[in-house]
Design an enzyme around this catalytic site. Sequence first.
Site, mmCIF file in Angstrom:
data_model
loop_
_atom_site.group_PDB
_atom_site.id
_atom_site.type_symbol
_atom_site.label_atom_id
_atom_site.label_comp_id
_atom_site.label_asym_id
_atom_site.label_seq_id
_atom_site.Cartn_x
_atom_site.Cartn_y
_atom_site.Cartn_z
ATOM 1 N N ALA A 32 0.837 -1.201 0.000
ATOM 2 C CA ALA A 32 0.000 0.000 0.000
ATOM 3 C C ALA A 32 0.875 1.255 0.000
ATOM 4 C CB ALA A 32 -0.901 0.005 1.227
ATOM 5 N N ASP A 33 0.345 2.362 -0.543
ATOM 6 C CA ASP A 33 0.990 3.655 -0.346
ATOM 7 C C ASP A 33 0.104 4.472 0.591
ATOM 8 O OD1 ASP A 33 -1.065 4.774 -1.838
ATOM 9 O OD2 ASP A 33 0.125 4.953 -3.657
#
Lengths: 420, 77
Positions: free
Chosen positions: B35-36
């Site tokens: 994830a960012d």
Amino acid sequence: MRRVVVTGLGMVTPLACGVEETWSRLIAGQSGAGPITRFDPAGVITQYACEIPLGDGTDGTFNPDDWMEPKDRRKVDDFILYGMTAAVQAVQDSGWVPETEEDKHRTGVMIGSGIGGLSSIAETAVLIKERGAKRVSPFFIPGALINLVSGQVSIRFGFKGPNHAVVTACSTGAHAIGDAARMIAFDDADVMVAGGAESPISEIGIAGFNACKALSTKRADDPTKASRPYDADRDGFVMGEGAGVVVLEEYEHAKARGAKIYAEVLGYGLSGDAYHITAPSEDGDGGYRSMQMAIKRAGLTPADIDYINAHGTSTMADTIELGAVERLMGDAAAGATMSSTKSAIGHLLGAAGAVEAIFCILAIRDQVAPPTINLDNPAVTPKLDLAPNKAVKRKIDVALSNSFGFGGTNASLIMGKVRA
Amino acid sequence: MSDIADRVKKIVVEHLGVEEDKVVENASFIDDLGADSLDTVELVMAFEEEFGIEIPDDAAETIQTFGDACKFITGAV
């Protein structure tokens, strides 16, 4: 000035996903028009459009899974998906894989859109109204911004050169290719991935263009007959969707790596009408000057132009453009062929100029001018061949593509066979 | 596994496009599941939506792993 050639092509259009798949259908005279399926069109006046054929990816159908991961696709508007699809095809076709950091710095992207994430903006506005501003996705803005096609493509391939995006309505695709070619000519980059993408087939898109009285409304019984440039019974343009992207490359750079070279970008002209927000001036002066500038830049004369891919949207403006072309060509008009491929694919707005530039390149490659379908009863007697309903096999060494946009913005590109 | 954990896992798999068996107790959204920062904002919004709860920003910052999420949501519903 450094020479610029085309070494990669990519497109997704209402005829097919893929360059060759689209081109063979275009030459065969097929239409991409049909009833609207992207949304329930009960509330809009025009209930037909040219939609990209969705499917499993075989036989020219478009399978979004082939081009972007579902988890990434969810975060972007469709115009970004289409732009990425055409860009991936073009980059793969070119065979260009920058290995060194310097090569990456010398490879840029310039893919524009006329309107960008129109559907996302509309849907998010409704969401705010119904459920409150806190429900807005963090991916709304980066999924709707026009320059995010260029951004996404640069991230995917590691292209760290100039990263730019054009927004000039229906001239976007042509301006993007012309401006990107200049970046190479000016030594800002050696390779540019350039083009346009658009996804306007949504309730807000169709309603908006219906309100401008720009769309065809009378052909619900047979949408394939609705886009009929130059025909006496034309009644507006047919909305299309898709993307076209080319890989532009400095000539010596392309030669040195043994790239397949399709054509050379010989000329580029641009102008403004300073007349009306949606209509061209009646004398076609803006288009005339745009073509004239492109021919001058190419060091050619009008008699050198073999094929013209017209803007030709299937509106009253068709004959204005035709008049400007005839004035420009003079006695040479009889020797040229002009067609409007919007008759087959509809109007791809910001993608149109890029897709049509690719058609010019393929016309040069295959020595054939694609037809203007549905041209059964010309509104005026043209001085040049409009390729009614049948592709024309002929010599094509030089081809010109016109794109004119709302706001009075005009662009003309000239592509030619590469001279050694 | 509890009903809450199942529902949280489903959201994580769907939003991050990861295999279900990767979503374990100590799996960090950013370090392990790809994830960012924007993905984590969206995940928290999806949790709020699914469980009908509100997760304040300072609490959201403490939700780093699948286990953190399950624990917070179990305490909040």
